[in-house]
Scaffold this active site. Structure first.
Site, PDB file in Angstrom:
ATOM      1  N   GLU A 269      -6.951  -0.231  -5.234  1.00 34.97           N
ATOM      2  CA  GLU A 269      -6.391   0.546  -4.119  1.00 34.97           C
ATOM      3  C   GLU A 269      -6.981   1.953  -4.103  1.00 34.97           C
ATOM      4  O   GLU A 269      -7.263   2.503  -3.031  1.00 34.97           O
ATOM      5  CB  GLU A 269      -4.862   0.613  -4.239  1.00 34.97           C
ATOM      6  CG  GLU A 269      -4.203  -0.714  -3.881  1.00 34.97           C
ATOM      7  CD  GLU A 269      -2.713  -0.751  -4.161  1.00 34.97           C
ATOM      8  OE1 GLU A 269      -2.054  -1.646  -3.616  1.00 34.97           O
ATOM      9  OE2 GLU A 269      -2.202   0.085  -4.913  1.00 34.97           O
TER      10      GLU A 269
ATOM     11  N   LYS B 187       1.498   4.944  -6.184  1.00 39.11           N
ATOM     12  CA  LYS B 187       1.215   3.559  -5.817  1.00 39.11           C
ATOM     13  C   LYS B 187       1.085   2.728  -7.096  1.00 39.11           C
ATOM     14  O   LYS B 187       1.047   3.262  -8.176  1.00 39.11           O
ATOM     15  CB  LYS B 187      -0.085   3.470  -5.007  1.00 39.11           C
ATOM     16  CG  LYS B 187       0.047   4.084  -3.624  1.00 39.11           C
ATOM     17  CD  LYS B 187      -1.198   3.904  -2.767  1.00 39.11           C
ATOM     18  CE  LYS B 187      -1.790   2.548  -2.794  1.00 39.11           C
ATOM     19  NZ  LYS B 187      -0.848   1.444  -2.470  1.00 39.11           N
TER      20      LYS B 187
ATOM     21  N   ASP C 122      -2.649   0.906   3.746  1.00 34.81           N
ATOM     22  CA  ASP C 122      -1.993   0.460   2.517  1.00 34.81           C
ATOM     23  C   ASP C 122      -0.544   0.959   2.498  1.00 34.81           C
ATOM     24  O   ASP C 122      -0.180   1.869   3.253  1.00 34.81           O
ATOM     25  CB  ASP C 122      -2.759   1.010   1.291  1.00 34.81           C
ATOM     26  CG  ASP C 122      -2.495   0.227   0.013  1.00 34.81           C
ATOM     27  OD1 ASP C 122      -1.592  -0.638   0.001  1.00 34.81           O
ATOM     28  OD2 ASP C 122      -3.188   0.489  -0.981  1.00 34.81           O
TER      29      ASP C 122
HETATM   30  C1  5RP Z   1       0.689  -2.171  -4.775  1.00 31.86           C
HETATM   31  C2  5RP Z   1       1.143  -0.946  -4.080  1.00 31.86           C
HETATM   32  C3  5RP Z   1       2.010  -1.133  -2.878  1.00 31.86           C
HETATM   33  O1  5RP Z   1       1.391  -0.544  -1.781  1.00 31.86           O
HETATM   34  C4  5RP Z   1       3.354  -0.498  -3.136  1.00 31.86           C
HETATM   35  O2  5RP Z   1       3.910  -1.078  -4.306  1.00 31.86           O
HETATM   36  C5  5RP Z   1       4.305  -0.676  -1.955  1.00 31.86           C
HETATM   37  O3  5RP Z   1       4.669  -2.025  -1.825  1.00 31.86           O
HETATM   38  P1  5RP Z   1       5.661  -2.533  -0.703  1.00 31.86           P
HETATM   39  O4  5RP Z   1       4.947  -2.404   0.600  1.00 31.86           O
HETATM   40  O5  5RP Z   1       5.937  -3.962  -1.114  1.00 31.86           O
HETATM   41  O6  5RP Z   1       6.903  -1.694  -0.759  1.00 31.86           O
HETATM   42  O7  5RP Z   1       0.845   0.162  -4.431  1.00 31.86           O
HETATM   43  O8  5RP Z   1      -0.014  -1.874  -5.959  1.00 31.86           O
END
Ligand code: 5RP
Length: 228
Positions: free
Chosen positions: A106, A97, A84
């Site tokens: 998540e 997150k 993630d």
């Molecule tokens: C979604 C999240 C994402 O992992 C976080 O926002 C990072 O996003 P990105 O890879 O677009 O920078 O927690 O809820």
């Protein structure tokens, strides 16, 4: 764009952890989207098969479109690996997150995972959580007023996250609101997480104090691995 290259380097590094036949937890966000594209190529090249468990409708849709077998989180209590992104990462690998409003699922996936690998660009590294990003908190609609008040009593400044392409608040995949909460200083993320979670109607927070096993950070020329 440089930041997309950084995300790609982090995503590429995580690919090596994926093995044939495994059930893989897959997070949400732009870095994970790159990861899914790379994984699609790897599956075809190595003739591997996987079962994927997505943390959001968006990720599930992308995985299905790419031809992956997708299984619902409902039937999963343990996963060998999950990958993630994150919005902030501190030097102890504590995370914020929820920038994509998928924090509840998540966190379920992160807790179910025996290994939880995080992939980020270097702009996500922070000296202390909360310096760049507010803490997202998922709240059921009937608890909105109570949770706003209780969060203010804890010293936070909450804002109901607004949608861009619709009038009104963001509605999560679970039918709830997201509060983005700014705190003057987060000194103990675990404790703050525990306080927030005790508010009736708060389902989950975007504080992930201990879940990450390791973090791949894409830089302008390389990738580095942070391990606890
Ligand atoms: C979604 C999240 C994402 O992992 C976080 O926002 C990072 O996003 P990105 O890879 O677009 O920078 O927690 O809820």
């Amino acid at each position: 764009m440089a930041v997309m290259d950084e995300k790609r380097r982090a995503a590429e590094a995580a690919l090596a952890h994926v093995t044939d036949g495994m059930t893989l937890g897959v997070g949400t966000g732009s870095t994970v989207e790159i990861f899914i594209d790379l994984l699609t190529e790897k599956m075809a090249a190595d003739k591997m098969s996987l079962v994927c468990v997505p943390s959001s409708f968006a990720t599930g849709h992308r995985l299905r479109a790419a031809g992956f077998r997708v299984e619902c989180l409902t039937s999963i209590s343990t996963l060998p690996l999950a990958i993630d992104g994150a919005d902030e990462v501190d030097s102890h690998l504590a995370l914020i997150k929820g920038g994509g409003a998928a924090l509840l699922r998540e966190k379920i996936i992160a807790e179910a995972a025996q290994e939880f690998i995080v992939i980020v660009d270097q702009g996500k590294l922070v000296s202390r959580l909360g310096v760049k990003m507010p803490v997202p908190v998922e709240v059921i609609p009937p608890a909105l007023s109570l949770s706003l008040e209780r969060i203010r009593e804890l010293g936070g400044t909450p804002k109901v996250r607004q949608a861009h392409l619709k009038a009104g608040p963001v509605i999560t995949d679970n039918g709830n609101f997201i509060l983005d909460v700014t705190f003057p200083e987060i000194t103990d993320a675990s404790q703050l997480d525990s306080y927030l979670i005790t508010i009736p109607g708060v389902l989950e927070t975007g504080l992930f104090p201990h879940q990450a096993s390791s973090v791949y950070v894409g830089t302008d020329s390389d990738v580095k691995r942070l391990v606890k």
